[in-house]
Motif scaffolding. Structure first.
Motif, PDB file in Angstrom:
ATOM      1  N   UNK A   1       1.086  -0.942   0.346  1.00 18.88           N
ATOM      2  CA  UNK A   1       0.032   0.141  -0.287  1.00 18.88           C
ATOM      3  C   UNK A   1       1.354   1.457  -0.320  1.00 18.88           C
ATOM      4  N   UNK A   2       2.269   1.057   0.395  1.00 20.83           N
ATOM      5  CA  UNK A   2       3.342   2.731   0.528  1.00 20.83           C
ATOM      6  C   UNK A   2       4.189   2.057  -0.893  1.00 20.83           C
ATOM      7  N   UNK A   3       4.185   1.201  -1.463  1.00 22.24           N
ATOM      8  CA  UNK A   3       4.153   1.046  -2.762  1.00 22.24           C
ATOM      9  C   UNK A   3       4.041   1.634  -4.244  1.00 22.24           C
TER      10      UNK A   3
ATOM     11  N   UNK B   1       4.514   3.400  -7.569  1.00 18.63           N
ATOM     12  CA  UNK B   1       4.082   2.520  -8.468  1.00 18.63           C
ATOM     13  C   UNK B   1       2.967   3.204 -10.085  1.00 18.63           C
ATOM     14  N   UNK B   2       2.072   4.339  -9.444  1.00 21.73           N
ATOM     15  CA  UNK B   2       1.498   5.178  -9.679  1.00 21.73           C
ATOM     16  C   UNK B   2       2.323   6.298 -10.879  1.00 21.73           C
ATOM     17  N   UNK B   3       3.524   6.459 -10.555  1.00 21.01           N
ATOM     18  CA  UNK B   3       3.923   7.552 -10.669  1.00 21.01           C
ATOM     19  C   UNK B   3       5.305   6.475 -12.152  1.00 21.01           C
TER      20      UNK B   3
ATOM     21  N   UNK C   1       9.034  -0.943  -8.619  1.00 22.17           N
ATOM     22  CA  UNK C   1       8.999  -2.065  -8.114  1.00 22.17           C
ATOM     23  C   UNK C   1      10.189  -3.455  -8.104  1.00 22.17           C
ATOM     24  N   UNK C   2      11.651  -2.855  -8.857  1.00 24.76           N
ATOM     25  CA  UNK C   2      12.446  -3.167  -8.672  1.00 24.76           C
ATOM     26  C   UNK C   2      13.267  -3.389  -7.203  1.00 24.76           C
TER      27      UNK C   2
ATOM     28  N   UNK D   1      13.882   7.876  -9.517  1.00 28.35           N
ATOM     29  CA  UNK D   1      13.635   7.945 -10.223  1.00 28.35           C
ATOM     30  C   UNK D   1      13.727   9.307 -10.614  1.00 28.35           C
ATOM     31  N   UNK D   2      13.937  10.140  -9.576  1.00 29.38           N
ATOM     32  CA  UNK D   2      13.582  11.431 -10.548  1.00 29.38           C
ATOM     33  C   UNK D   2      12.190  12.429 -10.232  1.00 29.38           C
ATOM     34  N   UNK D   3      11.402  11.702  -9.234  1.00 26.92           N
ATOM     35  CA  UNK D   3      10.255  11.804  -9.319  1.00 26.92           C
ATOM     36  C   UNK D   3      10.272  12.982  -7.824  1.00 26.92           C
ATOM     37  N   UNK D   4       9.943  14.094  -7.099  1.00 23.49           N
ATOM     38  CA  UNK D   4       9.429  14.162  -6.051  1.00 23.49           C
ATOM     39  C   UNK D   4       8.420  13.264  -5.136  1.00 23.49           C
TER      40      UNK D   4
END
Length: 176
Positions: free
Chosen positions: A93-95, A99-101, A106-107, A137-140
């Protein structure tokens, strides 16, 4: 449709934490603090809200065990002498918030952890620092979850009786 391959270099920091318990006692303690995920119950959930509620129950300290591999048994006939158990630990639920971004997070989710006895018989917990894995991943939004996982990991290390590495120290982690 044009398909492009790419690569991503990312930093990694392995944390190796001394634990006060014997190898077997540390494993038992870890498995108590990080309970096995109840896949059957999660698969029965009718909504994501129900899944979130069950995760709160199943993961009292934020993490669940998705896998356990007795490395000692796998290497029994080899010349290696280590006692070691590898786990996949996390919380889907945290992942999901990462994952939505970007599905390739998931690696690194769930996290790999290893409890082992070193040659002197001292017990260690090894894990890669989540915030560094997910910052790559460079996504805030993903990086923020990585920092949250650092705090949960710090809490777990404290509950296991280990010294929380300075690299994980946050106001939240310092409470444990």
């Amino acid at each position: 449709m044009t398909v492009h391959s790419s690569y991503v270099d990312h930093p990694s920091r392995r944390l190796v934490v001394a634990l006060p318990d014997s190898y077997n006692d540390a494993r038992t303690h870890y498995e108590t603090l990080v309970p096995e995920v109840d896949f059957a119950r999660f698969f029965q959930m009718a909504s994501w809200e129900a899944t979130l509620d069950l995760a709160d129950i199943n993961a009292p300290h934020g993490f669940m065990r998705y896998s356990r591999m007795d490395v000692t048994a796998l290497m029994a006939s080899s010349p290696s002498f280590w006692q070691a158990t590898q786990y996949l630990m996390g919380n889907h639920t945290i992942a999901e918030r990462m994952f939505r971004h970007e599905p390739s997070v998931m690696l690194h989710a769930p996290l790999r952890t290893l409890i082992y006895a070193d040659p002197g018989g001292d017990t260690k917990l090894a894990v890669d620092q989540p915030s560094l894995l997910f910052a790559g991943y460079n996504v805030p939004e993903i990086a923020a979850v990585g920092r949250e996982l650092d705090a949960l990991l710090a809490q777990l290390i404290g509950l296991l009786g280990g010294e929380i590495p300075g690299q994980l120290r946050t106001e939240t982690a310092d409470a444990y």
